[in-house]
Write an enzyme that holds these catalytic residues in place. Structure first.
Site, PDB file in Angstrom:
ATOM      1  N   ASP A  74       0.809  -1.221   0.000  1.00  0.00           N
ATOM      2  CA  ASP A  74       0.000   0.000   0.000  1.00  0.00           C
ATOM      3  C   ASP A  74       0.844   1.275   0.000  1.00  0.00           C
ATOM      4  OD1 ASP A  74       0.950  -0.031   2.602  1.00  0.00           O
ATOM      5  OD2 ASP A  74      -0.918   0.673   3.484  1.00  0.00           O
ATOM      6  N   TYR A  90      10.723   4.681  -0.099  1.00  0.00           N
ATOM      7  CA  TYR A  90      11.677   3.752   0.497  1.00  0.00           C
ATOM      8  C   TYR A  90      13.051   3.826  -0.155  1.00  0.00           C
ATOM      9  CZ  TYR A  90       8.165   1.477   3.422  1.00  0.00           C
ATOM     10  OH  TYR A  90       7.219   1.216   4.369  1.00  0.00           O
TER      11      TYR A  90
END
Length: 461
Positions: free
Chosen positions: A169, A284
């Site tokens: 997600d 990330y």
């Protein structure tokens, strides 16, 4: 129609159940089952889920709360998997051990992610075997369990015929923030993306058919961060909260990806795009492209695991205890939003053959022409009753391809090492990871991880 949540004691369970319940007509769901190995934790979450279904929404959906595999999976249509092997105690080790050696400490990235992956591979295979044994032959496992890249590679190798779709997600959380920054509805956004899980780039973001990436670049450059303007009114408070890890008390789970230390992640988007502006990076990527900087502003004594335990975990279970004592419910203690909506909408697409567009982790098979055929990549796909129909992308530029190949091979080596019980291959996986400064440091971290993960990891020789 039976939907089972494996990892029913998760703090995300109430929000996912609410998303399922609000789509009752499309899913035609008759029963929701919660399955977990932690009976007391799941019992408490089940109390809140029961309130959501039968008091709040007043639906006639049956709720079953169980620790028995046969009861959990018999005749199930969908299994939503969200296991956290070792709980937050082991997540804390994943984050703090690398930081003690001056390396990134994060639950899904770097050595922390590799350690978490080693714990999750065989429990996920066991889950697949249990679902195969008890569920309907047409079952689908929709997997949220992290680290999804390693889990999906292990499933590809060990259970290639399993009906499992791995999803994440975080790209959707990014699109939520992008929509708020651009002041548009996320329903009007169509994007293209390529990468590995937690390691990818948005190459196009269209709003109502018009390319909005140039406008987004200008916004990020102007504000020196990717956060909605409403969040930036008091930057000093944001930075103070980031340093302390404080997520605040008011409605703590709304915008859960924008609180506490997440500030540095959104700031990092600006910093990456100052040097590499062509694509919007998955947040990330900060941990790989700014390893040094993220270690410098991390607190080795108080990591994200501690933040979550002191906020989301504490708020949820304190709220449930208060409800059991007083009968009063505070809906702000549980998160209901994109996380649950994404997985519930994916189930609808599979069940009703809608061919809706989703971002999924799937075997490449030429979707990214200059990546290995068997790589587990994250790309857009149309979802129907037969599973993903991948939308092919253009060849990846050399810079992104080089980064992806390094990460992919690190993850493949880890899976091989886990299966073979090979210390050398696991050490190679740690050494090859971009967060590592040297093979010596990789060995030191690996040896500490082996000690911390006794009882969870396969024995390495």
């Amino acid at each position: 129609m039976i939907i089972t949540l494996a990892g029913g004691g998760s703090t995300f369970t109430p929000g996912i159940v609410k998303s399922i319940a609000l789509r009752k007509d499309e899913l035609e769901v008759d029963e929701i089952r919660l399955y977990d190995i932690n009976e007391e934790r799941q019992r408490k979450v089940g109390v809140l889920v029961d309130w959501i279904l039968h008091e709040d929404l007043k639906l006639d959906i049956k709720l079953t709360v169980t620790t028995d595999k046969a009861e959990a999976f018999t005749d199930a249509d969908f299994v939503f998997a969200q296991m956290r092997v070792g709980g937050y105690a082991m997540r804390e080790q994943d984050e703090k051990i690398p930081l003690r050696h001056g390396c990134v400490g994060q639950e899904t990235c770097g050595c922390g992610g590799l350690a978490y992956g080693m714990r999750t591979i065989f429990p996920m295979v066991e889950l697949i075997d249990d679902v195969e044994k008890y569920a309907k032959p047409t079952y689908w496992i929709l997997n949220y369990s992290n680290p999804a890249a390693i889990v999906s590679e292990a499933c590809r190798v060990l259970r290639p015929k399993a009906r499992i779709i791995n999803i994440c997600d975080m790209p959707i959380a990014i699109i939520d923030v992008v929509a708020a920054a651009l002041e548009c509805s996320k329903k009007d956004i169509v994007y293209d993306y390529f990468g590995l899980n937690h390691f990818g780039w948005f190459t196009s973001i269209e709003v109502n058919g018009e390319e909005a990436l140039p406008r987004l670049r200008e916004y990020i450059k102007e504000h020196e961060i990717l956060l909605p303007a409403a969040f930036l009114a008091d930057k000093q408070s944001l930075m103070k909260a980031a340093k302390s890890g404080d997520e605040g008390d008011e409605n703590p789970e709304q915008n859960r990806h924008t609180k506490g230390s997440w500030y540095y992640v959104w700031k990092g988007v600006y910093e990456i795009m100052e040097l590499f502006p062509e694509y919007l990076p998955n947040t990330y990527l900060n941990y790989y492209l700014q390893q040094k900087e993220f270690v410098e502003h991390s607190n080795p004594e108080r990591t994200r695991a501690n933040e979550v335990e002191e906020t989301r975990e504490k708020n949820l279970f304190d709220g449930i205890d208060r409800y059991e004592k007083t009968g009063e419910i505070d809906e702000s203690v549980f998160y209901a939003g994109s996380h649950g909506d994404w997985i519930a909408d994916l189930a609808i697409a599979l069940k009703n053959d809608t061919k809706a567009r989703f971002l999924v982790i799937t075997e490449n098979r030429g979707a990214l022409p200059n990546m290995p055929y068997d790589a587990m990549v994250e790309v857009p796909a149309y979802i129907g009753k037969k599973g993903p129909e991948v939308i092919c992308q253009d060849p990846i530029p050399l810079f992104q391809q080089g980064l992806m190949m390094q990460q992919l091979n690190s993850e493949k080596l880890l899976v091989q090492g886990a299966i073979e019980g090979s210390y050398e291959k696991v050490l190679q996986a740690f050494t090859l990871n971009k967060t590592m400064p040297s093979m010596t440091v990789a060995k030191e971290i690996l040896d500490d991880m082996i000690e911390a993960n006794k009882g969870y990891w396969p024995e390495l020789h």
